[in-house]
Motif scaffolding. Structure first.
Motif, mmCIF file in Angstrom:
data_model
loop_
_atom_site.group_PDB
_atom_site.id
_atom_site.type_symbol
_atom_site.label_atom_id
_atom_site.label_comp_id
_atom_site.label_asym_id
_atom_site.label_seq_id
_atom_site.Cartn_x
_atom_site.Cartn_y
_atom_site.Cartn_z
ATOM 1 N N LYS A 1 0.836 -1.205 0.000
ATOM 2 C CA LYS A 1 0.000 0.000 0.000
ATOM 3 C C LYS A 1 0.869 1.253 0.000
ATOM 4 O O LYS A 1 1.964 1.241 0.542
ATOM 5 N N PRO A 2 0.388 2.355 -0.621
ATOM 6 C CA PRO A 2 -0.779 2.389 -1.496
ATOM 7 C C PRO A 2 -0.460 1.771 -2.847
ATOM 8 O O PRO A 2 0.665 1.884 -3.329
ATOM 9 N N LEU B 1 -5.927 6.798 -8.869
ATOM 10 C CA LEU B 1 -6.781 5.721 -9.365
ATOM 11 C C LEU B 1 -6.414 5.386 -10.807
ATOM 12 O O LEU B 1 -6.426 4.220 -11.198
ATOM 13 N N ALA C 1 -3.539 3.077 -10.701
ATOM 14 C CA ALA C 1 -3.952 1.773 -10.178
ATOM 15 C C ALA C 1 -4.620 0.943 -11.273
ATOM 16 O O ALA C 1 -4.325 -0.250 -11.447
ATOM 17 N N PHE D 1 -5.507 7.531 0.365
ATOM 18 C CA PHE D 1 -4.556 6.547 -0.145
ATOM 19 C C PHE D 1 -3.395 6.330 0.814
ATOM 20 O O PHE D 1 -2.895 5.209 0.950
ATOM 21 N N ILE E 1 -6.101 3.852 3.665
ATOM 22 C CA ILE E 1 -6.302 2.556 3.011
ATOM 23 C C ILE E 1 -6.565 1.455 4.035
ATOM 24 O O ILE E 1 -7.356 0.539 3.787
ATOM 25 N N TYR F 1 -9.937 1.403 -4.163
ATOM 26 C CA TYR F 1 -9.269 2.651 -4.550
ATOM 27 C C TYR F 1 -10.244 3.624 -5.204
ATOM 28 O O TYR F 1 -10.122 4.851 -5.041
ATOM 29 N N GLU G 1 -11.024 7.420 -4.032
ATOM 30 C CA GLU G 1 -10.993 8.520 -4.994
ATOM 31 C C GLU G 1 -12.338 9.240 -5.017
ATOM 32 O O GLU G 1 -12.393 10.478 -5.119
#
Length: 328
Positions: free
Chosen positions: A135-136, A141, A144, A200, A204, A300, A304
Motif C-alpha cells: 500500500k498504497p 486511481l 492503479a 490513499f 487505506i 481505490y 478517490e
C-alpha cells in the motif's frame, strides 16, 4: 476477463511447479523500495528461521533501495533500512530493477511512495514475475487501473492489500453469525501526505477493513472532511451502508462495528503482519490473489470518490463515474 482468468490459471500451474521446485530452495524474492518499515518486518519473517513469526516458502535475496526525495519519511529512513537488510539478513543490494529481476523469482514493491509504483511495476510485469504491491497500490486511481490492466494483458499475477484484512479478530467478525448484513463502521488513523489522494496514504487500512466486512458493490460515496477527520459514507447496491471515519490529531484506534439483522459486533482490531504475509507467500506459490482484482480496484475507487466528494463540498459521487474518468 475470461482470458485473464485463463492466463491466471496457467500462471497458477506455473507457480505451483515453482513452489514444488522450491521445496529445497524457497522462492527468491526481489524487494523494490527500502524506505518503509515493512521492508524490514517482511524480511525478518521471511529470512529468519529462528524468529517465532517465521514464514517458510519465500526468501528475500535481492533488493533495490529506491526512495523519494520529496517525502521526508522516505529519504530519512531508506539508508538505515537498507543497511539492516544488507547486514542483518544478507540481502544483496543492486543498483537497478533490471539487475534485481535477474536474481528474483517473485517481486515485492515496498516503496513508500505510491506514485512510483506503476513505473517500478512495468519492468516486473514485462519480465512475467508474480508481483505484490504494498500500500498504497498507486498514487492515483488512474495509475492503479493502468497497473492492473498491464498485469492482466501480460498474464502476470498481481496482488495489493492491507494487513488489517487478515487480523484474526476481523476475520472472526466477518465469519460471525450476525444474520443478514445491514452495514458496517470502520475507523483508524488517516494521516495525510500532500502528494497522494487523502485516503490513499494511510486511510487505506480502515478502508480495506470496511471492505473486508462489506465486500464490493458500493455505488455512491459522500465525504465530509475537517482538519481532524474524514467521514465517508458509502451506499451499496443492495441497501447496505458502510461508514469510514479516518482519524487525526487524537486517539485513532483501528475499530470495526458490524451491523447484522440478528446482532451487532464491535471490536478494536488487533494483529500484526504475519497472517497477511502468509497470504502473500501463498499468492506467490499459487498465482491466485486472496482478494479479487475487481474488489481491490473498487477500494481505490471508493477512496478517490471520497476525494471527489470533498472537492464538491460533500455532494454524492458515483463509483462508476470516477472509474470511467480514471480509465486509461
Amino acid at each position: 476477463m475470461m482470458m485473464f482468468r485463463t492466463r491466471c490459471f496457467l500462471m497458477t500451474i506455473l507457480c505451483s511447479l515453482m513452489g514444488l521446485a522450491a521445496t529445497a530452495a524457497d522462492l527468491k524474492v526481489g524487494m523494490i523500495g527500502l524506505d518503509t518499515s515493512h521492508a524490514v518486518e517482511f524480511t525478518r519473517r521471511l529470512n529468519d528461521a529462528n524468529d517465532k513469526e517465521f514464514i517458510p516458502g519465500a526468501h528475500v535475496v535481492v533488493a533495490f533501495k529506491g526512495g523519494s526525495k520529496d517525502i521526508p519519511e522516505s529519504w530519512n529512513r531508506v539508508e538505515g533500512y537498507t543497511k539492516t537488510l544488507q547486514e542483518k539478513y544478507g540481502v544483496k543490494i543492486v543498483d537497478s530493477i533490471e539487475e534485481l529481476l535477474k536474481e528474483a523469482d517473485v517481486v515485492m514493491i515496498e516503496s513508500l511512495d505510491g506514485r512510483s509504483h506503476l513505473e517500478e511495476a512495468l519492468p516486473v510485469i514485462k519480465a512475467h514475475k508474480p508481483l505484490f504491491v504494498d500500500k498504497p497500490l498507486a498514487g492515483s486511481l488512474r495509475d492503479a487501473l493502468a497497473l492492473y490492466r498491464q498485469a492482466r494483458e501480460n498474464g502476470v499475477p498481481i496482488y495489493s492489500g492491507s494487513s488489517l484484512r487478515f487480523y484474526p479478530n476481523l476475520q472472526a467478525m466477518k465469519a460471525a453469525a450476525t444474520g443478514q448484513l445491514k452495514g458496517a463502521f470502520s475507523c483508524g488513523p488517516c494521516e495525510l501526505e500532500p502528494h497522494h489522494p487523502d485516503l490513499f496514504w494511510y486511510g487505506i487500512h480502515p478502508t480495506e477493513a470496511l471492505y473486508t466486512i462489506m465486500g464490493p458493490g458500493c455505488e455512491t460515496v459522500v465525504c465530509t472532511a475537517t482538519a481532524d477527520a474524514h467521514v465517508v459514507t458509502g451506499a451499496w447496491k443492495d441497501g447496505k451502508v458502510g461508514t469510514l471515519r479516518g482519524l487525526r490529531n487524537g486517539a485513532s484506534p483501528y475499530r470495526v462495528t458490524v451491523f447484522g439483522a440478528k446482532k451487532a459486533l464491535d471490536e478494536e482490531l488487533a494483529g500484526n503482519y504475519t497472517p497477511f504475509l502468509r497470504e502473500v507467500v501463498k499468492f506467490f506459490q499459487t498465482g491466485v490473489a486472496p482478494v479479487p482484482p475487481e474488489e481491490t480496484l473498487e477500494i481505490y475507487a471508493f477512496m478517490e470518490a471520497a476525494d471527489e466528494s470533498k472537492r464538491q463540498g460533500g455532494c454524492p459521487v458515483k463509483i462508476a463515474d470516477v472509474m470511467q474518468k480514471a480509465a486509461p
